[in-house]
Design a protein around this motif. Sequence first.
Motif, PDB file in Angstrom:
ATOM      1  N   GLY A   1       0.812  -1.208   0.000  1.00 57.63           N
ATOM      2  CA  GLY A   1       0.000   0.000   0.000  1.00 57.63           C
ATOM      3  C   GLY A   1       0.846   1.258   0.000  1.00 57.63           C
ATOM      4  O   GLY A   1       0.447   2.289  -0.526  1.00 57.63           O
ATOM      5  N   GLY A   2       2.037   1.175   0.590  1.00 58.83           N
ATOM      6  CA  GLY A   2       2.864   2.367   0.752  1.00 58.83           C
ATOM      7  C   GLY A   2       3.750   2.658  -0.435  1.00 58.83           C
ATOM      8  O   GLY A   2       4.462   3.648  -0.439  1.00 58.83           O
ATOM      9  N   ASN A   3       3.740   1.811  -1.435  1.00 60.09           N
ATOM     10  CA  ASN A   3       4.659   1.965  -2.549  1.00 60.09           C
ATOM     11  C   ASN A   3       3.873   2.198  -3.837  1.00 60.09           C
ATOM     12  O   ASN A   3       3.156   1.325  -4.306  1.00 60.09           O
ATOM     13  CB  ASN A   3       5.509   0.699  -2.664  1.00 60.09           C
ATOM     14  N   PRO A   4       4.039   3.382  -4.430  1.00 61.68           N
ATOM     15  CA  PRO A   4       3.244   3.718  -5.612  1.00 61.68           C
ATOM     16  C   PRO A   4       3.534   2.805  -6.806  1.00 61.68           C
ATOM     17  O   PRO A   4       2.744   2.729  -7.733  1.00 61.68           O
ATOM     18  CB  PRO A   4       3.634   5.164  -5.905  1.00 61.68           C
ATOM     19  N   HIS A   5       4.694   2.095  -6.776  1.00 58.84           N
ATOM     20  CA  HIS A   5       5.003   1.214  -7.902  1.00 58.84           C
ATOM     21  C   HIS A   5       4.317  -0.138  -7.768  1.00 58.84           C
ATOM     22  O   HIS A   5       4.365  -0.946  -8.674  1.00 58.84           O
ATOM     23  CB  HIS A   5       6.516   1.016  -8.013  1.00 58.84           C
ATOM     24  N   HIS A   6       3.718  -0.370  -6.623  1.00 59.62           N
ATOM     25  CA  HIS A   6       3.066  -1.656  -6.436  1.00 59.62           C
ATOM     26  C   HIS A   6       1.561  -1.510  -6.500  1.00 59.62           C
ATOM     27  O   HIS A   6       1.011  -0.524  -6.048  1.00 59.62           O
ATOM     28  CB  HIS A   6       3.479  -2.266  -5.091  1.00 59.62           C
ATOM     29  N   PRO A   7       0.878  -2.522  -7.035  1.00 61.04           N
ATOM     30  CA  PRO A   7      -0.584  -2.445  -7.125  1.00 61.04           C
ATOM     31  C   PRO A   7      -1.187  -2.417  -5.722  1.00 61.04           C
ATOM     32  O   PRO A   7      -0.649  -2.996  -4.796  1.00 61.04           O
ATOM     33  CB  PRO A   7      -0.971  -3.722  -7.850  1.00 61.04           C
ATOM     34  N   SER A   8      -2.312  -1.762  -5.586  1.00 61.16           N
ATOM     35  CA  SER A   8      -2.883  -1.592  -4.261  1.00 61.16           C
ATOM     36  C   SER A   8      -4.140  -2.427  -4.035  1.00 61.16           C
ATOM     37  O   SER A   8      -4.581  -2.550  -2.916  1.00 61.16           O
ATOM     38  CB  SER A   8      -3.193  -0.129  -4.005  1.00 61.16           C
ATOM     39  N   THR A   9      -4.705  -3.008  -5.088  1.00 59.85           N
ATOM     40  CA  THR A   9      -5.848  -3.891  -4.869  1.00 59.85           C
ATOM     41  C   THR A   9      -5.549  -5.273  -5.445  1.00 59.85           C
ATOM     42  O   THR A   9      -4.670  -5.448  -6.288  1.00 59.85           O
ATOM     43  CB  THR A   9      -7.146  -3.378  -5.539  1.00 59.85           C
ATOM     44  N   VAL A  10      -6.347  -6.216  -4.968  1.00 59.13           N
ATOM     45  CA  VAL A  10      -6.234  -7.597  -5.422  1.00 59.13           C
ATOM     46  C   VAL A  10      -6.422  -7.678  -6.942  1.00 59.13           C
ATOM     47  O   VAL A  10      -5.695  -8.400  -7.632  1.00 59.13           O
ATOM     48  CB  VAL A  10      -7.291  -8.442  -4.683  1.00 59.13           C
ATOM     49  N   ALA A  11      -7.377  -6.911  -7.483  1.00 58.69           N
ATOM     50  CA  ALA A  11      -7.642  -6.957  -8.925  1.00 58.69           C
ATOM     51  C   ALA A  11      -6.438  -6.466  -9.714  1.00 58.69           C
ATOM     52  O   ALA A  11      -6.071  -7.035 -10.741  1.00 58.69           O
ATOM     53  CB  ALA A  11      -8.869  -6.117  -9.262  1.00 58.69           C
ATOM     54  N   GLU A  12      -5.793  -5.388  -9.233  1.00 59.85           N
ATOM     55  CA  GLU A  12      -4.630  -4.849  -9.946  1.00 59.85           C
ATOM     56  C   GLU A  12      -3.456  -5.829  -9.933  1.00 59.85           C
ATOM     57  O   GLU A  12      -2.716  -5.939 -10.900  1.00 59.85           O
ATOM     58  CB  GLU A  12      -4.214  -3.511  -9.329  1.00 59.85           C
ATOM     59  N   LEU A  13      -3.312  -6.530  -8.834  1.00 63.65           N
ATOM     60  CA  LEU A  13      -2.193  -7.473  -8.718  1.00 63.65           C
ATOM     61  C   LEU A  13      -2.452  -8.748  -9.522  1.00 63.65           C
ATOM     62  O   LEU A  13      -1.531  -9.331 -10.081  1.00 63.65           O
ATOM     63  CB  LEU A  13      -1.969  -7.809  -7.239  1.00 63.65           C
ATOM     64  N   GLY A  14      -3.717  -9.185  -9.582  1.00 69.21           N
ATOM     65  CA  GLY A  14      -4.058 -10.409 -10.311  1.00 69.21           C
ATOM     66  C   GLY A  14      -3.836 -11.648  -9.457  1.00 69.21           C
ATOM     67  O   GLY A  14      -3.132 -11.615  -8.446  1.00 69.21           O
ATOM     68  N   GLU A  15      -4.437 -12.754  -9.908  1.00 67.50           N
ATOM     69  CA  GLU A  15      -4.420 -13.981  -9.117  1.00 67.50           C
ATOM     70  C   GLU A  15      -2.996 -14.521  -8.918  1.00 67.50           C
ATOM     71  O   GLU A  15      -2.584 -14.836  -7.811  1.00 67.50           O
ATOM     72  CB  GLU A  15      -5.283 -15.046  -9.802  1.00 67.50           C
TER      73      GLU A  15
ATOM     74  N   ARG B   1       1.912 -15.292  -5.678  1.00 64.33           N
ATOM     75  CA  ARG B   1       3.356 -15.068  -5.497  1.00 64.33           C
ATOM     76  C   ARG B   1       3.614 -14.288  -4.218  1.00 64.33           C
ATOM     77  O   ARG B   1       4.505 -14.614  -3.438  1.00 64.33           O
ATOM     78  CB  ARG B   1       3.910 -14.294  -6.692  1.00 64.33           C
ATOM     79  N   GLU B   2       2.833 -13.223  -4.052  1.00 61.91           N
ATOM     80  CA  GLU B   2       2.983 -12.354  -2.892  1.00 61.91           C
ATOM     81  C   GLU B   2       2.765 -13.113  -1.579  1.00 61.91           C
ATOM     82  O   GLU B   2       3.508 -12.937  -0.609  1.00 61.91           O
ATOM     83  CB  GLU B   2       1.958 -11.216  -3.031  1.00 61.91           C
ATOM     84  N   LEU B   3       1.753 -13.962  -1.578  1.00 57.94           N
ATOM     85  CA  LEU B   3       1.424 -14.711  -0.357  1.00 57.94           C
ATOM     86  C   LEU B   3       2.486 -15.774  -0.066  1.00 57.94           C
ATOM     87  O   LEU B   3       2.947 -15.906   1.066  1.00 57.94           O
ATOM     88  CB  LEU B   3       0.039 -15.369  -0.487  1.00 57.94           C
ATOM     89  N   THR B   4       2.876 -16.524  -1.091  1.00 54.80           N
ATOM     90  CA  THR B   4       3.830 -17.609  -0.839  1.00 54.80           C
ATOM     91  C   THR B   4       5.217 -17.063  -0.504  1.00 54.80           C
ATOM     92  O   THR B   4       5.974 -17.704   0.217  1.00 54.80           O
ATOM     93  CB  THR B   4       3.922 -18.583  -2.031  1.00 54.80           C
ATOM     94  N   SER B   5       5.529 -15.868  -0.997  1.00 50.59           N
ATOM     95  CA  SER B   5       6.854 -15.286  -0.707  1.00 50.59           C
ATOM     96  C   SER B   5       7.023 -15.003   0.787  1.00 50.59           C
ATOM     97  O   SER B   5       8.135 -14.835   1.262  1.00 50.59           O
ATOM     98  CB  SER B   5       7.046 -13.988  -1.494  1.00 50.59           C
TER      99      SER B   5
ATOM    100  N   PRO C   1     -12.343 -10.185  -2.263  1.00 47.80           N
ATOM    101  CA  PRO C   1     -12.979  -9.289  -3.232  1.00 47.80           C
ATOM    102  C   PRO C   1     -11.922  -8.586  -4.094  1.00 47.80           C
ATOM    103  O   PRO C   1     -10.815  -8.299  -3.617  1.00 47.80           O
ATOM    104  CB  PRO C   1     -13.715  -8.265  -2.350  1.00 47.80           C
ATOM    105  N   ALA C   2     -12.283  -8.297  -5.348  1.00 46.39           N
ATOM    106  CA  ALA C   2     -11.340  -7.678  -6.291  1.00 46.39           C
ATOM    107  C   ALA C   2     -10.812  -6.340  -5.778  1.00 46.39           C
ATOM    108  O   ALA C   2      -9.650  -6.002  -5.978  1.00 46.39           O
ATOM    109  CB  ALA C   2     -12.029  -7.495  -7.646  1.00 46.39           C
ATOM    110  N   GLU C   3     -11.672  -5.589  -5.096  1.00 44.90           N
ATOM    111  CA  GLU C   3     -11.270  -4.236  -4.687  1.00 44.90           C
ATOM    112  C   GLU C   3     -10.541  -4.200  -3.344  1.00 44.90           C
ATOM    113  O   GLU C   3     -10.179  -3.137  -2.844  1.00 44.90           O
ATOM    114  CB  GLU C   3     -12.494  -3.315  -4.652  1.00 44.90           C
ATOM    115  N   LEU C   4     -10.330  -5.382  -2.745  1.00 42.44           N
ATOM    116  CA  LEU C   4      -9.654  -5.435  -1.441  1.00 42.44           C
ATOM    117  C   LEU C   4      -8.201  -4.972  -1.584  1.00 42.44           C
ATOM    118  O   LEU C   4      -7.496  -5.418  -2.483  1.00 42.44           O
ATOM    119  CB  LEU C   4      -9.691  -6.867  -0.907  1.00 42.44           C
ATOM    120  N   PRO C   5      -7.739  -4.078  -0.698  1.00 34.18           N
ATOM    121  CA  PRO C   5      -6.319  -3.704  -0.747  1.00 34.18           C
ATOM    122  C   PRO C   5      -5.437  -4.942  -0.530  1.00 34.18           C
ATOM    123  O   PRO C   5      -5.751  -5.777   0.305  1.00 34.18           O
ATOM    124  CB  PRO C   5      -6.168  -2.717   0.417  1.00 34.18           C
ATOM    125  N   VAL C   6      -4.358  -5.009  -1.298  1.00 31.62           N
ATOM    126  CA  VAL C   6      -3.490  -6.195  -1.250  1.00 31.62           C
ATOM    127  C   VAL C   6      -2.931  -6.439   0.147  1.00 31.62           C
ATOM    128  O   VAL C   6      -2.683  -7.576   0.533  1.00 31.62           O
ATOM    129  CB  VAL C   6      -2.333  -6.047  -2.264  1.00 31.62           C
TER     130      VAL C   6
END
Lengths: 331, 331
Positions: free
Chosen positions: A6-20, A25-29, A107-112
């Motif tokens: 959320g704090g980094n403008p280069h990273h997507p901020s919602t689940v939909a923007e990041l994609g499945e 990847r984000e979770l397993t990392s 939900p798609a709009e949930l912040p990552v």
Amino acid sequence: MLSSPGGNPHHPSTVAELGEFGLIRELTSRLDTTPSVHLGPGDDAAVVAAPDRRVVATTDILLEGRHFRRDWSTAYDVGRKAAAQNLADVAAMGAVPTALLLGLVVPAELPVNWPTELMDGIRDEARVAAAAVVGGDVTRGDVITVAITALGDLRDKAAVTRSGARAGDVVAVTGWLGWSAAGHAVLSRGFRSPRAFVEAHRRPEPPYHAGPAAAGLGATAMTDVSDGLIADLGHIAVASRVRIDVRSRQLDVPLQMSDIGQAVGVDPLQWVLTGGEDHAIVATFPRDRKLPARWRVIGEVLPPTGTPQVTVDGAPWDRAGGWDHFGPDQD
Amino acid sequence: MLSSPGGNPHHPSTVAELGEFGLIRELTSRLDTTPSVHLGPGDDAAVVAAPDRRVVATTDILLEGRHFRRDWSTAYDVGRKAAAQNLADVAAMGAVPTALLLGLVVPAELPVNWPTELMDGIRDEARVAAAAVVGGDVTRGDVITVAITALGDLRDKAAVTRSGARAGDVVAVTGWLGWSAAGHAVLSRGFRSPRAFVEAHRRPEPPYHAGPAAAGLGATAMTDVSDGLIADLGHIAVASRVRIDVRSRQLDVPLQMSDIGQAVGVDPLQWVLTGGEDHAIVATFPRDRKLPARWRVIGEVLPPTGTPQVTVDGAPWDRAGGWDHFGPDQD
């Protein structure tokens, strides 16, 4: 590795923007491993050690609104709690937890950062029990849903079920009773303190080690307290065809809990006897068994005498009576 | 035991009328057991045999509207399919499925026969794989959600991951490819036949036995086809750092599938190459290995050459090209 999307403008901020795949990847990392994990996330299935040649397995499914509230608990705390209730079920069989699997609807709009912090909480609670997250599945939907499966190993001991209690056994408990319920009472009246009880509601601390230890001590029946002491002892009484009597003066009602009870007009014994979610472990033992210091004998197993199968000081516990004029207090 | 609640006026007809404990009783009453089940539903956790000292575990979470439609599939078929996709993941590791756990979200107003028929479907699919349902959790919510965890045993063989394919290996497949996609194309155009393809879409038939058999035959990499042959071979190619070339003339395109393709204007090879949900099993084997009759060699493993990692007859498969003017056809 992303720690604060959320704090980094280069990273997507919602689940939909990041994609499945990005979210997976984000979770397993964020996960770590243990020697029990032969193969972790990323293949068709995980492979986990089961040295005992039996595996203990349990699953729970939690919904936003019904089992947790985003305004009361952080994602991290929801993760800790969701993991804790499954790990406690494994421990209450007398097993050592080894692994968790996570099914997640977001939900798609949930912040990552919500699912990533949830994952952090699940991972950290697993760590407390020396277990690891080994697999999962993520899909999009309207309601946040957390489905957790926990696995464990019995280490060559018999599983301790709910059905082995015998008349003459003592009933003993370890862990916390009523703390989560007292914290819930505080929160539901708009307060944020006393902090210890609010924390206990947000993040239970089940005594995982006590489950396998009780199996080693010859526990005849065991369960974790998730529905409330009387209800969960009721499960043992029914399964074992016995009556159980709890002695109220042997229960620990901390002074501060009594103060909260006074302030909100609830008999604190009500929380201790009917509050779930602390995931204390309650077990029955042969009377002659010497129990370690952290176990408290709170009652005894009697021959069956019809209903009620659980009594307090020899009498039915009337939930609706006396102090409880706020009505049912638990979700 | 209740077999058709809707038809009997003495039995409740919705989940809300039956209540949580009533529904759990109803669901567990339908289950059977196997010698692998040491302890089934009803305690804090189940206990399942893991003779190999390792347990294979995988989980999936399915939502109504996203993963199934009540107007296209019966509850029974949803249960079969949900169980099948998890059991296939276990088989694709080279393991024999042993047990399933079910997390279920059901709306209050849902007729009781929906979850009971779902349970029948899960149980029957588990039976096909010689596994049993050992535990679960039920809660109420707005969207039907089915979270399944499958466990399995490796029977003293190494797990076959996605990462062991080597240049020079052959690629072989067993089970059905493209049948579910062809059935989906039929259904989505409002038809109900040819029945064999519609059935294949409603109820896949993964070749569970082939997974452990392939492990015994020395498979170097394996996965089940759930995202489509090219996509799933892509997972093997990435994990194994190889290229995989599929030879289209070695793929089986049944005459009737060609007829459907003709009728709806889709190259049937598109279904065979990109259709998921049949849960065929695809594996790589050393070139000298004699494969049983039901395995079909469909390609070979080559040294890596950058992207694309999977080619068809030496060239990229252009999904958008040629026949596919209806666009993406899968959910």
